[in-house]
Write a protein that holds these residues in place. Structure first.
Motif, PDB file in Angstrom:
ATOM      1  N   PRO A 125       0.821  -1.204   0.000  1.00  0.00           N
ATOM      2  CA  PRO A 125       0.000   0.000   0.000  1.00  0.00           C
ATOM      3  C   PRO A 125       0.859   1.260   0.000  1.00  0.00           C
ATOM      4  O   PRO A 125       1.971   1.264   0.503  1.00  0.00           O
ATOM      5  CB  PRO A 125      -0.801  -0.106   1.293  1.00  0.00           C
ATOM      6  N   ALA A 126       0.292   2.289  -0.566  1.00  0.00           N
ATOM      7  CA  ALA A 126       1.009   3.558  -0.620  1.00  0.00           C
ATOM      8  C   ALA A 126       1.242   4.064   0.790  1.00  0.00           C
ATOM      9  O   ALA A 126       0.394   3.935   1.654  1.00  0.00           O
ATOM     10  CB  ALA A 126       0.197   4.568  -1.415  1.00  0.00           C
ATOM     11  N   ARG A 127       2.408   4.615   1.031  1.00  0.00           N
ATOM     12  CA  ARG A 127       2.704   5.165   2.356  1.00  0.00           C
ATOM     13  C   ARG A 127       2.328   6.628   2.371  1.00  0.00           C
ATOM     14  O   ARG A 127       2.723   7.395   1.502  1.00  0.00           O
ATOM     15  CB  ARG A 127       4.206   5.062   2.681  1.00  0.00           C
ATOM     16  N   TYR A 128       1.556   6.959   3.356  1.00  0.00           N
ATOM     17  CA  TYR A 128       1.248   8.382   3.530  1.00  0.00           C
ATOM     18  C   TYR A 128       1.809   8.812   4.866  1.00  0.00           C
ATOM     19  O   TYR A 128       1.982   8.006   5.766  1.00  0.00           O
ATOM     20  CB  TYR A 128      -0.265   8.623   3.520  1.00  0.00           C
ATOM     21  N   ARG A 129       2.116  10.069   4.975  1.00  0.00           N
ATOM     22  CA  ARG A 129       2.518  10.570   6.277  1.00  0.00           C
ATOM     23  C   ARG A 129       2.049  12.008   6.385  1.00  0.00           C
ATOM     24  O   ARG A 129       1.597  12.601   5.408  1.00  0.00           O
ATOM     25  CB  ARG A 129       4.029  10.465   6.451  1.00  0.00           C
ATOM     26  N   LEU A 130       2.175  12.536   7.586  1.00  0.00           N
ATOM     27  CA  LEU A 130       1.822  13.935   7.761  1.00  0.00           C
ATOM     28  C   LEU A 130       2.781  14.740   6.917  1.00  0.00           C
ATOM     29  O   LEU A 130       3.988  14.583   7.010  1.00  0.00           O
ATOM     30  CB  LEU A 130       1.966  14.344   9.225  1.00  0.00           C
ATOM     31  N   PRO A 146     -10.701  17.099   6.193  1.00  0.00           N
ATOM     32  CA  PRO A 146     -10.088  15.863   5.698  1.00  0.00           C
ATOM     33  C   PRO A 146      -9.978  15.851   4.178  1.00  0.00           C
ATOM     34  O   PRO A 146      -8.996  15.368   3.624  1.00  0.00           O
ATOM     35  CB  PRO A 146     -11.052  14.773   6.167  1.00  0.00           C
ATOM     36  N   ARG A 162      -7.044  17.719   3.183  1.00  0.00           N
ATOM     37  CA  ARG A 162      -5.843  16.969   3.543  1.00  0.00           C
ATOM     38  C   ARG A 162      -5.544  15.871   2.534  1.00  0.00           C
ATOM     39  O   ARG A 162      -4.397  15.605   2.209  1.00  0.00           O
ATOM     40  CB  ARG A 162      -6.023  16.327   4.915  1.00  0.00           C
ATOM     41  N   MET A 163      -6.610  15.203   2.075  1.00  0.00           N
ATOM     42  CA  MET A 163      -6.397  14.152   1.078  1.00  0.00           C
ATOM     43  C   MET A 163      -5.679  14.722  -0.134  1.00  0.00           C
ATOM     44  O   MET A 163      -4.741  14.130  -0.665  1.00  0.00           O
ATOM     45  CB  MET A 163      -7.745  13.559   0.642  1.00  0.00           C
ATOM     46  N   ARG A 176      -2.031  15.644   0.775  1.00  0.00           N
ATOM     47  CA  ARG A 176      -1.150  14.483   0.968  1.00  0.00           C
ATOM     48  C   ARG A 176      -0.868  13.760  -0.331  1.00  0.00           C
ATOM     49  O   ARG A 176       0.227  13.273  -0.561  1.00  0.00           O
ATOM     50  CB  ARG A 176      -1.769  13.524   1.972  1.00  0.00           C
ATOM     51  N   ASN A 177      -1.897  13.697  -1.192  1.00  0.00           N
ATOM     52  CA  ASN A 177      -1.649  13.037  -2.467  1.00  0.00           C
ATOM     53  C   ASN A 177      -0.622  13.785  -3.292  1.00  0.00           C
ATOM     54  O   ASN A 177       0.183  13.187  -3.994  1.00  0.00           O
ATOM     55  CB  ASN A 177      -2.955  12.886  -3.250  1.00  0.00           C
ATOM     56  N   PRO A 221      -6.548   5.621   2.243  1.00  0.00           N
ATOM     57  CA  PRO A 221      -5.164   5.453   2.694  1.00  0.00           C
ATOM     58  C   PRO A 221      -4.453   6.766   3.047  1.00  0.00           C
ATOM     59  O   PRO A 221      -3.507   6.757   3.818  1.00  0.00           O
ATOM     60  CB  PRO A 221      -4.475   4.782   1.502  1.00  0.00           C
ATOM     61  N   SER A 222      -4.925   7.860   2.468  1.00  0.00           N
ATOM     62  CA  SER A 222      -4.212   9.112   2.722  1.00  0.00           C
ATOM     63  C   SER A 222      -4.721   9.840   3.961  1.00  0.00           C
ATOM     64  O   SER A 222      -4.259  10.929   4.259  1.00  0.00           O
ATOM     65  CB  SER A 222      -4.310  10.029   1.501  1.00  0.00           C
ATOM     66  N   LEU A 223      -5.678   9.237   4.660  1.00  0.00           N
ATOM     67  CA  LEU A 223      -6.182   9.895   5.875  1.00  0.00           C
ATOM     68  C   LEU A 223      -5.893   9.036   7.094  1.00  0.00           C
ATOM     69  O   LEU A 223      -5.924   7.809   7.024  1.00  0.00           O
ATOM     70  CB  LEU A 223      -7.684  10.145   5.764  1.00  0.00           C
ATOM     71  N   GLU A 235      -9.114  10.984  10.889  1.00  0.00           N
ATOM     72  CA  GLU A 235      -9.610  11.727   9.723  1.00  0.00           C
ATOM     73  C   GLU A 235     -10.565  10.895   8.885  1.00  0.00           C
ATOM     74  O   GLU A 235     -11.518  11.423   8.304  1.00  0.00           O
ATOM     75  CB  GLU A 235      -8.440  12.199   8.869  1.00  0.00           C
ATOM     76  N   LEU A 247     -14.186  12.452   8.212  1.00  0.00           N
ATOM     77  CA  LEU A 247     -14.653  12.554   6.835  1.00  0.00           C
ATOM     78  C   LEU A 247     -16.165  12.356   6.789  1.00  0.00           C
ATOM     79  O   LEU A 247     -16.878  13.023   6.040  1.00  0.00           O
ATOM     80  CB  LEU A 247     -13.952  11.460   6.017  1.00  0.00           C
ATOM     81  N   PHE A 292      -2.034   6.154  10.175  1.00  0.00           N
ATOM     82  CA  PHE A 292      -2.572   5.948   8.832  1.00  0.00           C
ATOM     83  C   PHE A 292      -2.962   4.483   8.696  1.00  0.00           C
ATOM     84  O   PHE A 292      -2.398   3.623   9.393  1.00  0.00           O
ATOM     85  CB  PHE A 292      -1.533   6.322   7.783  1.00  0.00           C
ATOM     86  N   ALA A 307      -2.161   2.245   6.677  1.00  0.00           N
ATOM     87  CA  ALA A 307      -1.040   1.341   6.435  1.00  0.00           C
ATOM     88  C   ALA A 307      -0.272   1.031   7.714  1.00  0.00           C
ATOM     89  O   ALA A 307       0.495   0.072   7.767  1.00  0.00           O
ATOM     90  CB  ALA A 307      -0.107   1.946   5.390  1.00  0.00           C
TER      91      ALA A 307
END
Ligand SMILES: Nc1ncnc2c1ncn2[C@@H]1O[C@H](COP(=O)(O)OP(=O)(O)OP(=O)(O)O)[C@@H](O)[C@H]1O
Ligand SMILES: [Mg+2]
Lengths: 788, 264
Positions: free
Chosen positions: A399-404, A418, A421-422, A425-426, B129-131, B135, B139, B166, B168
């Protein structure tokens, strides 16, 4: 391989939108390359052939009068190859059907046709009959603009008497490919200015130039030092009223054309580079995404025993179908536009033969460069496809890693919703992709800002010149300096509301080791029809003592206010004086210096004027014009409105092609980037979007989430596009800053707004295309599978 | 908390004594029926062939009950649940939720229905995945009318200390609990769960079921759970068995078991 080909077809069909978008971007790159390159090559070779075949001279000089014997002194100068002496005179013309007086430039030619420098290309008709009075060969542009034909005639005022000049031939000259009078005119006004060639034996005696000349063209031996030759020529002609020799580079027609050709060369490099860069980027992201979604397929195909080469080739082929389609389209469109552009130039510049040539070399080059760019874009993606061992490829992608993100460290960012934020973050997850997208859209914006901005600047330049600086309606130039009596006569002409006489004196200015040819304009103390302005358009006062220099002239001389320049007058008794520079004027056209009329007269030890600026009552114009046509002593008449009109006409004609082309180009970049970006985001996040729909988000809300990313990229790119566009305008203006004119960089708000609108509409259109897919998202099928 | 496995054995479920197919239990009739499904059919046209995913299904769901759907793969459970959740519409028949008609409503009304009344939990979590966990929940609370605070929802599923992770960074069970928190935060009238424990191991699955049971008990939410694990039926008010697009059996549990008492 057969089955892989079938897969290729299905993939192409599935990705058709993206394939088309990439092909269009490629087509723009190829088209611009082919069109501009072929035009450049056609122009350059036409120019070179023309110069060679018709012996265009290397050095030019005007003078007061010299006996023919002086020519041998010039021929003796080392490195001078051929000398051609001539008689050249500007006279007033009465052209049938034209109310205003026109200016004819009479240029002498040998009575019997023999090879000469700046030879004529006789388009139609015949050479003048030796010794026959009243026969001329006229320039093609002039006859065409005035609908004159062989056998037609114009009236010229020669030595105060009317003379009918009959056109026996229509010709072109390498000296007047761009046919303008000079003296501040930048755009051809072929109705009011034309070159007429006359038998030297006829023309000479009329102007007291029997066995004498007042104009020289010469060629130099290959490898000659031009500066040295020019200095020698000036020396030899000093006693004959020489006005300073100059090389080809300063010849009006040549410098205009060479500038234009050089510009074509630059654009033919820059514009295609932008497109091909964008194309490579698009190929990269589209293919990378495809390879990711087909991870499993790659693994299975490889497990069956297909080699890395075959798999790699398969994906490369996919990219190439799109690129080859783009090349084919680009070549066709480029060919067409090249032809159009050359026709436009042929209309503008007078070449005996401006043939549109497209060499196979250009097509091969276009093809190879494009394929190279596309391969560069594809290579990373293809490597990823073949590099994975099958066993690993079988497993789903981690899965794609997201972070703050970076931005969320700021307090203000914490209150973001939110949804926002999406988006953030993307974007932060793929900073390089975001940056390249921004850069590409930025290029698209800047293309528009540059094009519109240069137009604004040009308009601004003409506006300053014709609204703020030149406020006269008519400028009358006497054929030689006259006493103050002429002043009163000019003021008494019918319809003249105000007459402001001026004196113009050709000089050479020297400061330290710099020197430059220039013209001192002597203005009356109280002058309102011709103003001298600084950059902020405030009046700069003309000193009663000392001299005022144009900024460009001062820059060329390296002189500052308070310093003293040496003025060598090139007329009359040719006095040499030192004058204090009292200030600078921000001139747009030409390289002038200014003095107060009285102080200039004292310097020249005379009481004379060269002409006058007139303010005219519109109702009396026809009477004035017809009188000016027959007033002895009037050498030329320049009408302000005519200059404005010829400018507008020139702009209008060149605009039609370039503007639509650039709008299409800019839109295609924007669409290519936004559409592909959104399609890829949709493919990556279809599950996410479906989940949101299930949670009760409306179609519109998820569209905002998905397309918001592209909207943010577009909005971020726009200010950068403005900046880049502005910077390039500044750069171009500096580069275009010739001794003939300076372009003030001035970009209207409307230009920024239009650029925004065009790019925003392109982006919205792309968004709408993707939105249609988003609306058809299948919610249920998403639930059946894990990601992908 | 004593174990009484025999009662929840599948043999007990199919015991004729406690089974009255296609009939509603008298106890339930006192409650308000939230879902009315009348003669629901779903037919997929696959080229020449017609696939009957549902055949004239009649079913009511009552406020506050916990229903478990059982049945072999392809029997139409998901199709039925998706129709209840307005993700899909039946080919024929009528579905109403209170006064909402879900068969004839346009897309935007179905969206609003989902937004206001339904919470979903799926086998594959479907988190964004991005939240972060928090969040992902906000949402939903942002677009809901009377949501509970997002933190409270996460506390209810025992994730009060993992708010800023997150997806993940969470285990499967934790992700599924975030999905439940997200589903309940809006205080939905119904919670529709399609194999919520399908991707989880035994003990994690139990944890998730406990959360569902607790929501049902404490908030009075109607809960429908699809599962392949027959023993889960023990915690339901009713167990509905499907086969080939039909409801073949409805079993009413006289005694509900706590999830911790289940055995599989
Ligand atoms: N989009 C579709 N197109 C065609 N047939 C479909 C589609 N979706 C479902 N079906 C068919 O409808 C039937 C019921 O499917 P459904 O997903 O409801 O089964 P299920 O009971 O949930 O099975 P499982 O326990 O495996 O999830 C199946 O036979 C399936 O093949
Ligand atoms: Mg299912």
């Amino acid at each position: 391989m057969h089955t892989l080909h079938r897969k290729l077809l299905r993939d192409l069909l599935h990705l058709r939108g993206q394939v088309i978008a990439v092909a269009l971007v490629v087509a723009c790159g190829v088209a611009s390359f082919v069109a501009m390159r072929s035009t450049y090559v056609s122009l350059l070779s036409s120019q070179q052939n023309y110069y060679r075949d018709y012996r265009f001279a290397d050095v030019f000089v005007q003078l007061k009068r010299a006996p023919e014997a002086a020519a041998s002194r010039l021929a003796d100068i080392s490195n001078v190859a051929t000398v051609q002496t001539r008689v050249v005179m500007d006279v007033i013309l009465d052209v049938p059907g034209l109310a205003e007086p026109a200016v004819g430039r009479l240029v002498s030619i040998p009575g019997r046709r023999s090879p000469m420098l700046n030879d004529l290309f006789l388009r139609r008709g015949r050479w003048v009959e030796p010794g026959t009075d009243g026969e001329v060969i006229a320039s093609e542009a002039f006859t065409a603009a005035n609908k004159l034909d062989l056998g037609g005639s114009v009236q010229a005022v020669i030595n105060g008497r009317w003379k009918r000049l009959t056109i026996v031939g229509i010709a072109l000259s390498p000296e007047y490919i761009y046919e303008i009078r000079g003296g501040g005119s930048l755009f051809p006004d072929n109705r009011r200015f034309g070159v007429l060639w006359m038998d030297r034996e006829v023309l000479g005696p009329v102007f007291n130039m029997d066995r004498a000349f007042n104009d020289v063209a010469l060629t130099t031996a290959p490898g000659a030092n031009l500066d040295e030759v020019i200095a020698r020529v000036d020396q030899a002609l000093a006693t004959y009223g020489g006005l300073g020799a100059y090389a080809r580079e300063d010849q009006l027609s040549h410098s205009f054309i060479s500038d234009e050709i050089a510009q074509n060369r630059i654009t033919s490099n820059v514009v295609p580079a932008i497109f091909l860069g964008v194309a490579a980027f698009l190929v990269h992201i589209v293919l990378s995404r495809l390879v990711k979604t087909q991870r499993m397929q790659v693994a299975i195909v490889k497990a069956f025993g297909y080699s890395n080469f075959m798999v790699g080739l398969h994906y490369l082929q996919l990219a190439m179908v799109s690129v080859l389609g783009g090349i084919a389209l680009g070549v066709a469109v480029g060919w067409y536009f090249g032809l159009k552009l050359t026709t436009l130039y042929a209309d503008f510049y007078r070449f005996p033969l401006l043939e549109y040539k497209i060499s196979p070399m250009i097509l091969v080059q276009a093809g190879l460069i494009t394929l190279a760019a596309a391969t560069l874009g594809a290579v990373g993606a293809v490597r990823a496809a073949v590099g994975l061992p099958p066993a690993e490829a079988m497993r789903p992608e981690p899965p794609a890693r997201y972070r703050l993100g970076f931005f969320e460290r700021f307090r203000a960012a914490r209150s973001l919703s939110p949804a926002t934020r999406m988006i953030v973050r993307n974007l932060e997850r793929r900073p390089v992709r975001a940056a390249v997208s921004i850069f590409a859209i930025c290029c698209s914006v800047s293309i528009l800002v540059i094009e519109f901005g240069l137009m604004d600047s040009l308009n601004r330049m003409m506006d300053i010149q014709f609204r703020n600086v030149q406020r006269e309606d008519v400028m009358v130039i006497l054929n030689e300096p006259r006493s103050f009596r002429a002043r009163a006569e000019l003021a008494r002409l019918p319809g003249v509301l105000l007459s402001e006489p001026f004196r113009a004196v050709p000089v050479r200015l020297r400061f330290e080791h710099h020197s430059h040819r220039s013209l001192i304009l002597g203005l009356e103390k109280e002058h309102q029809l011709r103003r001298v302005l600084d950059r902020q358009l405030n009046d700069v006062s003309v000193p009663e003592d000392g001299i005022l220099l144009g900024t460009k002239l001062a820059e060329l001389l390296g002189v500052k206010p308070g310093q003293v320049v040496t003025v060598e007058v090139l007329e009359g008794r040719r006095p040499v004086r030192n004058l204090m520079v009292t200030g600078m004027a921000d001139e747009i056209l030409g390289l002038s210096a200014y003095m107060e009329l009285g102080s200039l007269n004292r310097l020249m030890s005379e009481q004379a004027i060269s002409g006058s600026f007139l303010k005219v009552d519109g109702k009396e114009e026809p009477t004035l014009y017809s009188l000016l046509k027959r007033t002895p002593g009037v050498g030329a008449v320049a009408i302000r409105q005519a200059a404005v009109d010829s400018f507008n006409e020139t702009i209008r004609r060149s605009l039609a092609v370039s503007l639509t082309t650039l709008i299409v180009f800019a839109s295609i970049i924007a669409v290519g980037i936004v559409y592909n970006g959104a399609r890829i985001a949709l493919s990556e996040r279809a599950n996410e979007m479906a989940s949101l729909r299930i949670l009760g988000f409306t179609r519109r809300e998820i569209a905002v989430l998905l397309l918001g990313e592209q909207a943010v990229l577009t909005l971020l790119a726009i200010p950068f596009g403005y900046l880049l566009g502005y910077a390039v305008c500044v750069y171009l203006a500096a580069r275009l800053q010739t001794e003939l004119y300076r372009l003030p960089v001035y970009i209207k708000l409307a230009t920024y707004l239009w650029s925004f609108v065009i790019v925003a509409v392109s982006a919205l259109f792309s968004g709408w295309l993707v939105r249609r897919r988003l609306d058809r998202l299948d919610l249920v099928s998403v639930l059946k599978s894990r990601e992908q | 908390m004593q174990a009484s496995p025999k009662v929840n054995d599948h043999r007990a479920l199919s015991a004729p004594a406690s089974t009255r197919p296609l009939a509603q239990d008298h106890d339930m009739q006192n409650r308000e029926a939230v879902f009315h499904m009348h003669s629901i059919s779903k037919v997929y046209q696959m080229g020449e062939v017609q696939v009957h995913a549902l055949r004239s299904v009649e079913l009511d769901l009552y406020a506050g009950e916990l229903v478990v759907f059982l049945g072999p793969s392809g029997s139409g459970k998901s199709t039925l649940l998706n129709i209840m959740g307005a993700l899909d519409t039946p080919t024929s028949g009528e579905v109403t939720f209170r006064d909402h008609n879900l068969t004839s409503a346009p897309d935007n009304e179905l969206t609003r229905f989902r937004r206001e009344h339904v919470g979903f939990v799926f086998q594959f979590y479907n988190l964004i995945p991005s939240l972060t966990a928090l969040e992902n929940v906000t949402l939903v609370t942002e677009i809901a009318e009377h949501p509970m605070p997002a933190e409270e929802a996460l506390k209810r599923v025992g994730l009060g200390d993992r708010l800023h992770h997150f997806p993940a960074q969470l285990s499967g069970g934790e992700q599924q609990r975030v999905a439940i928190a997200r589903a309940i935060a809006k205080r939905p009238d119904v919670l529709l769960c399609d194999e919520p424990t399908g991707a989880l191991d035994f003990s994690t699955g139990k944890l998730v079921l406990e959360v569902l049971e607790q929501i049902n008990r404490e908030l009075g939410t109607t809960v429908a759970v699809i599962t392949h694990n027959a023993s889960i039926g023990g915690m339901a008010d009713r167990v509905i068995r499907m086969r080939s697009g039909e409801i073949v059996e409805v079993h009413h549990n006289l005694k509900k078991l706590a999830p911790s008492e289940l055995e599989w």
